[in-house]
Design a protein around this motif. Sequence first.
Motif, PDB file in Angstrom:
ATOM      1  N   LYS A  35     -33.983   2.496  10.200  1.00 38.17           N
ATOM      2  CA  LYS A  35     -33.468   1.431   9.491  1.00 38.17           C
ATOM      3  C   LYS A  35     -34.306   1.470   8.388  1.00 38.17           C
ATOM      4  O   LYS A  35     -35.707   1.689   8.421  1.00 38.17           O
ATOM      5  CB  LYS A  35     -33.374   0.000  10.188  1.00 38.17           C
ATOM      6  CG  LYS A  35     -32.811  -1.007   9.407  1.00 38.17           C
ATOM      7  CD  LYS A  35     -32.632  -2.604  10.154  1.00 38.17           C
ATOM      8  CE  LYS A  35     -32.293  -3.424   9.274  1.00 38.17           C
ATOM      9  NZ  LYS A  35     -32.114  -4.561  10.360  1.00 38.17           N
ATOM     10  N   ARG A  37     -35.107  -0.531   3.984  1.00 38.27           N
ATOM     11  CA  ARG A  37     -34.362  -1.345   3.289  1.00 38.27           C
ATOM     12  C   ARG A  37     -34.954  -1.062   1.857  1.00 38.27           C
ATOM     13  O   ARG A  37     -36.110  -0.436   1.563  1.00 38.27           O
ATOM     14  CB  ARG A  37     -35.319  -2.882   3.472  1.00 38.27           C
ATOM     15  CG  ARG A  37     -34.777  -4.156   2.565  1.00 38.27           C
ATOM     16  CD  ARG A  37     -35.656  -5.401   2.665  1.00 38.27           C
ATOM     17  NE  ARG A  37     -37.127  -5.179   2.136  1.00 38.27           N
ATOM     18  CZ  ARG A  37     -37.516  -5.350   0.878  1.00 38.27           C
ATOM     19  NH1 ARG A  37     -36.657  -5.712  -0.087  1.00 38.27           N
ATOM     20  NH2 ARG A  37     -38.915  -5.164   0.967  1.00 38.27           N
ATOM     21  N   TYR A  44     -30.043  -3.045   2.961  1.00 38.43           N
ATOM     22  CA  TYR A  44     -30.484  -2.256   3.973  1.00 38.43           C
ATOM     23  C   TYR A  44     -29.739  -0.971   4.424  1.00 38.43           C
ATOM     24  O   TYR A  44     -28.464  -1.170   4.107  1.00 38.43           O
ATOM     25  CB  TYR A  44     -30.405  -3.264   5.427  1.00 38.43           C
ATOM     26  CG  TYR A  44     -31.372  -4.188   5.581  1.00 38.43           C
ATOM     27  CD1 TYR A  44     -32.808  -3.803   5.938  1.00 38.43           C
ATOM     28  CD2 TYR A  44     -31.190  -5.440   5.266  1.00 38.43           C
ATOM     29  CE1 TYR A  44     -33.646  -4.920   6.002  1.00 38.43           C
ATOM     30  CE2 TYR A  44     -32.189  -6.417   5.218  1.00 38.43           C
ATOM     31  CZ  TYR A  44     -33.321  -6.189   5.768  1.00 38.43           C
ATOM     32  OH  TYR A  44     -34.376  -7.163   5.552  1.00 38.43           O
ATOM     33  N   THR A 101     -24.286  -1.849  11.527  1.00 35.72           N
ATOM     34  CA  THR A 101     -25.274  -2.434  12.729  1.00 35.72           C
ATOM     35  C   THR A 101     -24.484  -3.322  13.864  1.00 35.72           C
ATOM     36  O   THR A 101     -24.900  -3.703  14.907  1.00 35.72           O
ATOM     37  CB  THR A 101     -25.839  -3.684  12.040  1.00 35.72           C
ATOM     38  OG1 THR A 101     -24.914  -4.541  11.752  1.00 35.72           O
ATOM     39  CG2 THR A 101     -26.738  -3.367  10.827  1.00 35.72           C
TER      40      THR A 101
END
Length: 321
Positions: A35, A37, A44, A101
């Motif tokens: 993951k 950002r 994200y 997600t």
Amino acid sequence: MSKLPKLVEGVPSNLTENFEVMELLGEGHFAKVKKARHKASGKYVAIKFIDKRQIISDEHQLASLFSEINIMKSLKHPHIIRLLDVYETDDKLCLITELATGGELFDKIVDRGSYSERDASLLMLSLFNALRYLHSKNIAHRDLKPENILYESDAPTAAVKISDFGLSKVVDKKKMMQTCCGTPGYVAPEVLSYAGYGPEVDMWSMGVLLYVLLCGFPPFYDENDAALFAQIQSGKFEFTSPYWDTISTEAKDLISKLLVVDPKKRLTAEQAVSHPWFSVALPTHKLDAAHQKLTEARSKRRFKAAGMAVMIGSSLRPKKQ
């Protein structure tokens, strides 16, 4: 250690200037997904870090990777994971994609607690529409399975997204595909025959997926791959009682027109989205038996499987593309 050559020309290398890399989401033989950002926007994303040292000397892995990148660059659909950018550092090729997600298809369904045939219909219509888009661009996914269908978020109404285009291929209408690839329980019979195949293989996989979704177990199953492949090539399956007793005739009809051994007689994605199952009033009672079976399967990890290219026996060794 000698410097590794650049694999993709014209892509940026300043990944950490633009992205804050976060926790590990998953990993494979030569790649890790994390993951991240985007610092400027706060958005994200997921980043697939591919170890160049692991693939630099393997021309087939490189060809597959470049194919995956080129295919994903060409795709823009609400139910397909988007490739947002590509970076390359000294030792990694980094694919920046949408972050989903909500988890894998069956995990999400199990966690939700229950679902109805109507819920299944809405889900499958999204996937068939995505396949119609893919096939209209002459792209075959070749590895459709629950693990490669992700939910965008944890929201109850979150969109589903087809992911993992590592085995996808642009179809040459003059030359059929030959590579024996996919995942055992979801692979189409023509893939196993080495007679060549087209994008119809995805429709077979969708038939298996729909069958499992409605009853909780697969139409073809055996612990022995050779026996499983024999079942698949025979195309014989049943709507086992009592699990199918309350399922609509339209659902059974759609499955029966997808799990057809002859790919020329199998429904296309264009035909599938027009099937009556998506327009008739469907039962809204909860598929509790199917949910229970999926829950049991998850606990045993029954549906978790590596790519068939590394699972099949020597009698069914993969051929080159």
